[in-house]
Write an enzyme that holds these catalytic residues in place. Structure first.
Site, PDB file in Angstrom:
ATOM      1  N   TYR A  95       5.488   6.228  -5.407  1.00  0.00           N
ATOM      2  CA  TYR A  95       5.399   6.935  -6.379  1.00  0.00           C
ATOM      3  C   TYR A  95       6.688   6.626  -7.428  1.00  0.00           C
ATOM      4  CZ  TYR A  95       1.786   7.797  -3.314  1.00  0.00           C
ATOM      5  OH  TYR A  95       0.673   7.890  -2.024  1.00  0.00           O
TER       6      TYR A  95
ATOM      7  N   SER B 141       0.733  -1.214   0.281  1.00  0.00           N
ATOM      8  CA  SER B 141       0.264   0.387   0.169  1.00  0.00           C
ATOM      9  C   SER B 141       0.552   1.518  -0.091  1.00  0.00           C
ATOM     10  CB  SER B 141      -1.258   0.164   1.366  1.00  0.00           C
ATOM     11  OG  SER B 141      -0.173   0.581   2.516  1.00  0.00           O
ATOM     12  N   LYS B 142       0.364   2.474   0.383  1.00  0.00           N
ATOM     13  CA  LYS B 142       0.954   3.960  -0.513  1.00  0.00           C
ATOM     14  C   LYS B 142       1.846   3.908   1.140  1.00  0.00           C
ATOM     15  CE  LYS B 142      -2.928   6.149  -1.383  1.00  0.00           C
ATOM     16  NZ  LYS B 142      -3.509   7.385  -1.591  1.00  0.00           N
ATOM     17  N   ARG B 143       1.118   3.822   2.098  1.00  0.00           N
ATOM     18  CA  ARG B 143       1.215   3.641   3.540  1.00  0.00           C
ATOM     19  C   ARG B 143       2.627   2.927   3.784  1.00  0.00           C
ATOM     20  NH1 ARG B 143      -3.553   3.435   3.997  1.00  0.00           N
ATOM     21  NH2 ARG B 143      -3.677   1.911   4.219  1.00  0.00           N
TER      22      ARG B 143
END
Ligand code: GLU
Length: 495
Positions: free
Chosen positions: A273, A261-263
């Site tokens: 990213y 996940s992003k976290r």
């Protein structure tokens, strides 16, 4: 007639492009190139409430930096545009009206509260509420209402349009990676196709556009597999030929437990990213800014879900396109391994010519090209990424700082004396002769009866500040005798 090969990457601008999205874009690109087809970027911006400003730009710039070139896109245009779904509203309305006419879709007026109450009721009886043939005859929709009442409700415009799923049949779906997947329509709900805000939902817009844009292969993340049966039914309802489908495996956390996940980027300390992303004043570092090369990132991402039948791991794009095959995409999730990515990055750094690399180094470290060529030769073999060079190699430009712990350790034994002996040795040079420096130093030490292990670490600390860096003799040559003596004396007087 065989369809032309056309693939699309269809992100929603609901946030920055994540490496999972970049992997999807890359697989679409590789398949398009492999089959001599086209790659289209279609921005799926129909969920107005979830659009995040700046995310389309981030997606476009990330693709550009990655070298995933597009044949048609919002920026580039093309014969099947517009490529932002937000600009295609009319098309979806016409198509959903067609489905209503044919009896494949219907208006539904149930409020959120009413549906929640049905859900609760079912739960109390140990059942799951599902809006399809099980229940639709008991609900508020154009299949149960009629006449004036129905007309009034439609005119008020407060409705959604739902797909009318067949009552009891098995939908056979084919996935290029997973083979046949069969799903009973009893388990599929009458999904909303069109919302009260006049916008289509993902399902309608996606199917309509894939058809109108003549997409031959739909390659997307595994999270869309549950929607496949509905999409197949939509193609049937429109009487269109469906494209081929391939659902890519999940990218898992480095621990292998759960989806990346992003976290996780923040948690494990690596970027997620391609490019920097700023949100609420916080900058999330991108791979570009962290010194990764797009070639290395693509090389790594290609192996997240695909495997070749060779030993080869370091790939340039042309070879990747050559060796890539949908048949070798795996079903099971792929663990994200930041260490492997870093290793691949170092391999790709080695592929940059000395000339090009020295230009990068000259710009980053603020040194002239002549000096930079020298530095490049010295640091390239162990260079892993191209960020923070000015800090990491600051000792090449300015004298190093010594931390107290290092100095403490050096205070034992005969280090100070050895440093002075080394300084004596280098004082003998006006210009260092690189070709025999090592040899002369070793014979000098032998004469003095000093084991190299007793002196070399201290010299390195004097020059670099710590026990790392390039070959010591190359370093000495780079600095020149005078500077080496200065640094040796510096350390010697500090301990
Ligand atoms: N907009 C969808 C997404 O962002 C596209 C899924 C698809 O490729 O069909 O995941």
């Amino acid at each position: 007639m065989q369809k032309k090969t056309r693939l699309r990457f269809a992100p929603s601008p609901t946030g920055p492009l994540h490496i999972g999205g970049l992997r999807t874009a890359l697989f679409n690109y590789l398949i398009a190139k492999k089959l001599g087809g086209k790659l289209i970027l279609r921005v799926e911006d129909t969920d107005l409430g979830r659009i995040i400003k700046g995310s389309q730009k981030h997606i476009e710039e990330s693709l550009e930096w990655s070298g995933i070139t597009l044949d048609e896109s919002p920026a580039k245009g093309g014969s099947y545009g517009p490529y932002n779904q937000g600009e295609r509203k009319k098309i979806y309305k016409q198509h959903v009206d067609k489905l209503i006419e044919k009896g494949n879709a219907y208006y539904a007026f149930d409020t959120k509260e009413e549906l929640d109450a049905h859900r609760k009721n079912h739960e109390l009886k140990g059942k799951t509420f599902i809006y399809n043939s099980h229940n639709r005859h008991k609900l508020k929709n154009s299949l149960t209402l009629s006449g004036k009442e129905l007309e009034k409700k439609i005119n008020e415009g407060d409705y959604v349009i739902r797909f009318k799923t067949d009552e009891n049949r098995v939908v056979d779906c084919k996935d290029l990676i997973r083979g046949e997947v069969s799903i009973s329509t009893r388990e599929i709900d009458d999904k909303i196709l069109f919302k009260s805000d006049g916008m289509p939902t993902y399902h309608l817009a996606n199917v309509v556009d894939d058809h109108l844009m003549k997409i031959s292969h739909v390659v997307r993340g595994e999270e869309w597999l549950p929607s496949l049966a509905l999409h197949v039914l939509l193609y049937e309802a429109f009487e269109w030929e469906a494209p081929l489908f391939a659902h890519l495996p999940l990218i898992l956390k480095p621990t292998g437990k759960g989806k990346l996940s992003k976290r996780d980027g923040v948690k494990f300390g690596f970027p997620v990213y391609p490019l920097n992303w700023e949100e609420s004043g916080v900058v999330y570092k991108g791979f570009r800014e962290e010194g990764y090369l797009p070639e290395a990132l693509k090389n790594y991402l290609a192996f997240l879900g695909w495997s070749n039948d060779k030993e080869k791991e370091v790939y340039k794009m042309e070879d990747l396109i050559n060796d890539f095959d949908i048949k070798n995409i795996n079903k099971s999730g792929a663990k994200f391994d930041p260490e492997k990515l870093l290793w691949l990055n170092s391999q790709h750094v080695q592929l940059i010519s000395d000339e090009d690399l020295s230009k990068i180094i000259s710009a980053q470290m603020d040194v002239d090209l002549k000096k930079s060529i020298f530095i490049t030769k010295m640091i390239k073999p162990r260079l892993e990424k191209l960020s923070g060079l000015k800090d990491t190699f600051n000792y090449l430009i300015n004298k190093p700082n010594f931390d107290t712990k290092t100095l403490e350790k050096l205070r034992n034994g005969e280090v100070k004396e050895n440093l002075n002996i080394a300084a004596d040795f280098f004082s003998g040079y006006t210009v260092i002769d690189a070709s025999n420096l090592k040899q002369s130093m070793f014979s000098f030490l032998k004469e003095k009866n000093i084991k190299p292990g007793k002196i070399m670490p201290a010299i390195r600390i004097a020059l670099v500040g710590k026990l790392e860096g390039p070959d010591l003799f190359e370093l000495a040559y780079f600095f020149g005798a005078k500077e080496v003596v200065k640094r040796l004396n510096n350390l010697s007087s500090a301990i």
